[in-house]
Enzyme design. Structure first.
Site, PDB file in Angstrom:
ATOM      1  N   ARG A  82      19.601 -10.512 -21.567  1.00 41.90           N
ATOM      2  CA  ARG A  82      18.886  -9.320 -21.086  1.00 41.90           C
ATOM      3  C   ARG A  82      19.229  -9.186 -19.606  1.00 41.90           C
ATOM      4  NH1 ARG A  82      12.763  -7.300 -22.028  1.00 41.90           N
ATOM      5  NH2 ARG A  82      13.799  -6.724 -23.955  1.00 41.90           N
TER       6      ARG A  82
ATOM      7  N   HIS B 187      19.549  -0.873 -25.929  1.00 43.78           N
ATOM      8  CA  HIS B 187      18.626  -1.882 -26.472  1.00 43.78           C
ATOM      9  C   HIS B 187      18.838  -1.954 -27.996  1.00 43.78           C
ATOM     10  CE1 HIS B 187      15.453  -4.643 -26.665  1.00 43.78           C
ATOM     11  NE2 HIS B 187      14.412  -3.905 -26.366  1.00 43.78           N
TER      12      HIS B 187
ATOM     13  N   GLN C 183      16.327  -3.581 -30.650  1.00 42.87           N
ATOM     14  CA  GLN C 183      15.100  -2.809 -30.869  1.00 42.87           C
ATOM     15  C   GLN C 183      15.339  -1.705 -31.892  1.00 42.87           C
ATOM     16  OE1 GLN C 183      11.888  -3.281 -29.263  1.00 42.87           O
ATOM     17  NE2 GLN C 183      11.404  -2.024 -31.043  1.00 42.87           N
TER      18      GLN C 183
ATOM     19  N   ASP D 263       9.116   6.201 -25.036  1.00 42.87           N
ATOM     20  CA  ASP D 263       9.178   4.940 -24.301  1.00 42.87           C
ATOM     21  C   ASP D 263       8.593   5.203 -22.905  1.00 42.87           C
ATOM     22  OD1 ASP D 263       9.839   2.345 -23.493  1.00 42.87           O
ATOM     23  OD2 ASP D 263      11.987   2.722 -23.367  1.00 42.87           O
TER      24      ASP D 263
ATOM     25  N   CYS E 163       8.706   1.108 -28.550  1.00 43.92           N
ATOM     26  CA  CYS E 163       9.235  -0.264 -28.530  1.00 43.92           C
ATOM     27  C   CYS E 163       8.271  -1.249 -27.877  1.00 43.92           C
ATOM     28  CB  CYS E 163      10.587  -0.289 -27.838  1.00 43.92           C
ATOM     29  SG  CYS E 163      10.543   0.125 -26.090  1.00 43.92           S
TER      30      CYS E 163
ATOM     31  N   ARG F  35      11.243  -7.056 -35.184  1.00 41.92           N
ATOM     32  CA  ARG F  35      12.250  -7.643 -34.284  1.00 41.92           C
ATOM     33  C   ARG F  35      12.642  -9.027 -34.799  1.00 41.92           C
ATOM     34  NH1 ARG F  35      12.526  -6.046 -28.909  1.00 41.92           N
ATOM     35  NH2 ARG F  35      14.300  -7.461 -28.843  1.00 41.92           N
TER      36      ARG F  35
HETATM   37  N1  NVA Z   1      13.124   1.233 -21.582  1.00 39.88           N
HETATM   38  C1  NVA Z   1      12.315   0.045 -21.369  1.00 39.88           C
HETATM   39  C2  NVA Z   1      12.263  -0.775 -22.606  1.00 39.88           C
HETATM   40  C3  NVA Z   1      11.459  -2.051 -22.495  1.00 39.88           C
HETATM   41  C4  NVA Z   1      11.491  -2.881 -23.733  1.00 39.88           C
HETATM   42  C5  NVA Z   1      12.897  -0.744 -20.209  1.00 39.88           C
HETATM   43  O1  NVA Z   1      14.122  -0.854 -20.127  1.00 39.88           O
HETATM   44  O2  NVA Z   1      12.126  -1.223 -19.385  1.00 39.88           O
HETATM   45  N1   CP Z   2      10.399  -4.088 -26.820  1.00 36.16           N
HETATM   46  C1   CP Z   2      10.808  -5.134 -26.076  1.00 36.16           C
HETATM   47  O1   CP Z   2      12.005  -5.401 -25.935  1.00 36.16           O
HETATM   48  O2   CP Z   2       9.806  -5.866 -25.507  1.00 36.16           O
HETATM   49  P1   CP Z   2       9.918  -7.009 -24.410  1.00 36.16           P
HETATM   50  O3   CP Z   2      10.327  -6.363 -23.128  1.00 36.16           O
HETATM   51  O4   CP Z   2       8.553  -7.615 -24.361  1.00 36.16           O
HETATM   52  O5   CP Z   2      10.963  -8.013 -24.854  1.00 36.16           O
END
Ligand code: NVA
Ligand code: CP
Length: 306
Positions: free
Chosen positions: A105, A132, A135, A221, A261, A289
Site C-alpha cells: 500500500r 484499489h 477492493q 467513497d 469501501c 475482502r
Molecule cells: N479512496 C480512499 C480509500 C480508502 C480505503 C483513500 O485512498 O484514502
Molecule cells: N477499504 C480499505 O481498504 O480499508 P483500509 O484502509 O482499512 O484497509
C-alpha cells in the site's frame, strides 16, 4: 526471470481469470464458514508493506494468509529502512528473496511498478493513489453474491474520481458492465490516469441524481483520500452536493445496492440512513475482502488449482 503474475491494477487479470477467482472465493469462503481447514499455502510467506494507514487491508491479508496455512509479515515505512531512502528496486530485490508474495500500500502507482519490476515474486496492489483493485474484487464478488451476474448492469459512482473510481472503470471494461460517474467540476475522471483507452462502458453526468437514475448499484467513497489531506477544507465545499442520500437511492432501482469501501464519513459522502439502511451491503463487502484475497493469493502462487 520466469514470468510472474502481479496484480497491480484490475486489468492485469482478464475476465476469465477474475471469474475463476470469484469461483474460488465462493468455495474458500464456504470452507471458512464450515470451519474446514484449507492450507494450500503452507510454508509460504506474505510480506505486507504499508506506507499509508489501514485496518481492513492489513487484517484481511494477514488473517487470510494464516487461514491458508502461511505466514504474514507486516512492514511499514516508519520503522523499516523503506522510509529512509533505500531505493525501491533494492528493497524489492531483498524482500522478494525472503518471501513468496508481497502486498504493497503506497502513494504513486509508479512505486509499486518499480517494485514489481525488480521482484522475484508476485506483487499485489493494496491501494495506491491511482487504484484499489483488491477492493473492487470484493465489491463485485459481493454484487454477484447478492444479485447474480454484473455483466450489462449499471454502477453509479458518486464523488471523487479517485483510486476506487479508476478501478471501477477498469473493472467495467474487463467484466462488461456500465459505469455512470458524477464528480464535481474540476474533479473529473482522467482517462489516462485510469489507464482507459476508448472505453464505451463509461458515461459522465454533471448531476449526481442523473448518474444514480436507474442504477443497480450506487457507490461512493470519502471526499478526501489518504495523501490529499491538505485539500480537505476545499473538498468539503466542492463535494457538498455529491452526497448519497435517501433521495438519491430513490431514483436508483428499487432494490439497488449501496456500497462503500470504508472507512466512511456519515454526513459527508453518505448519510447515515443510507449506509445503515436496508440497501447497504457495506459489512458483507468488507468481509469479502478476506475471501477474494485468499482466492487471489492462491491464484497468483499456485495458478488454477481446479
Ligand atoms: N479512496 C480512499 C480509500 C480508502 C480505503 C483513500 O485512498 O484514502
Ligand atoms: N477499504 C480499505 O481498504 O480499508 P483500509 O484502509 O482499512 O484497509
Amino acid at each position: 526471470m520466469m514470468s510472474i503474475k502481479h496484480f497491480l491494477q484490475f486489468n492485469d487479470l482478464n475476465g476469465d481469470e477474475i471469474n475463476y477467482i470469484f469461483e474460488r472465493a465462493a468455495w474458500i469462503k464456504a470452507q471458512f464458514k464450515g470451519y474446514k481447514k484449507y492450507w494450500p499455502l503452507e510454508d509460504r510467506t506474505l510480506v505486507m508493506i504499508f506506507e499509508k494507514a489501514s485496518t481492513r487491508t492489513r487484517l484481511s491479508f494477514e488473517a487470510g494468509m494464516h487461514q491458508l496455512g502461511g505466514a504474514a509479515i507486516y512492514l511499514n515505512t516508519r520503522d523499516s529502512q523503506l522510509g529512509r531512502g533505500e531505493p525501491v528496486e533494492d528493497a524489492a530485490q531483498v524482500i522478494s528473496r525472503m518471501s513468496d508474495l508481497v502486498m504493497i500500500r503506497t502513494y504513486e502507482q509508479s512505486i509499486i511498478e518499480r517494485f514489481a519490476a525488480n521482484s522475484r515474486v508476485p506483487v499485489i496492489n493494496g491501494l495506491t493513489n491511482e487504484y484499489h483493485p483488491c477492493q473492487i474484487l470484493a465489491d463485485i464478488f459481493t454484487y454477484i453474491e447478492k444479485k447474480g451476474v454484473i455483466k450489462g448492469k449499471t454502477v453509479a459512482w458518486i464523488g471523487d474520481s479517485n483510486n476506487m473510481c479508476n478501478t471501477w472503470l477498469q473493472a467495467a471494461e474487463v467484466l462488461d458492465f456500465n459505469m455512470h460517474v458524477s464528480t464535481p467540476p474540476d474533479y473529473e475522471v482522467e482517462p489516462e490516469r485510469a489507464n482507459l483507452y476508448g472505453t464505451d462502458h463509461f458515461e459522465e453526468f454533471k448531476d449526481p441524481m442523473d448518474a444514480a437514475q436507474g442504477a443497480d448499484l450506487v457507490t461512493t467513497d470519502v471526499w478526501t483520500s489518504m495523501g490529499f489531506e491538505s485539500e480537505n477544507e476545499e473538498r468539503r465545499k466542492d463535494f457538498a452536493d455529491w452526497q448519497v442520500d435517501a433521495d438519491m437511492m430513490k431514483v436508483a432501482k428499487k432494490d439497488a445496492l449501496f456500497m462503500h469501501c470504508l472507512p466512511a464519513h456519515r454526513g459527508e459522502e453518505v448519510t447515515a440512513d443510507v449506509i445503515d439502511g436496508p440497501n447497504s451491503v457495506v459489512w458483507e463487502e468488507a468481509e469479502n475482502r478476506l475471501h477474494v484475497q485468499k482466492a487471489l493469493m492462491e491464484y497468483l502462487l499456485l495458478g488454477k488449482v481446479k
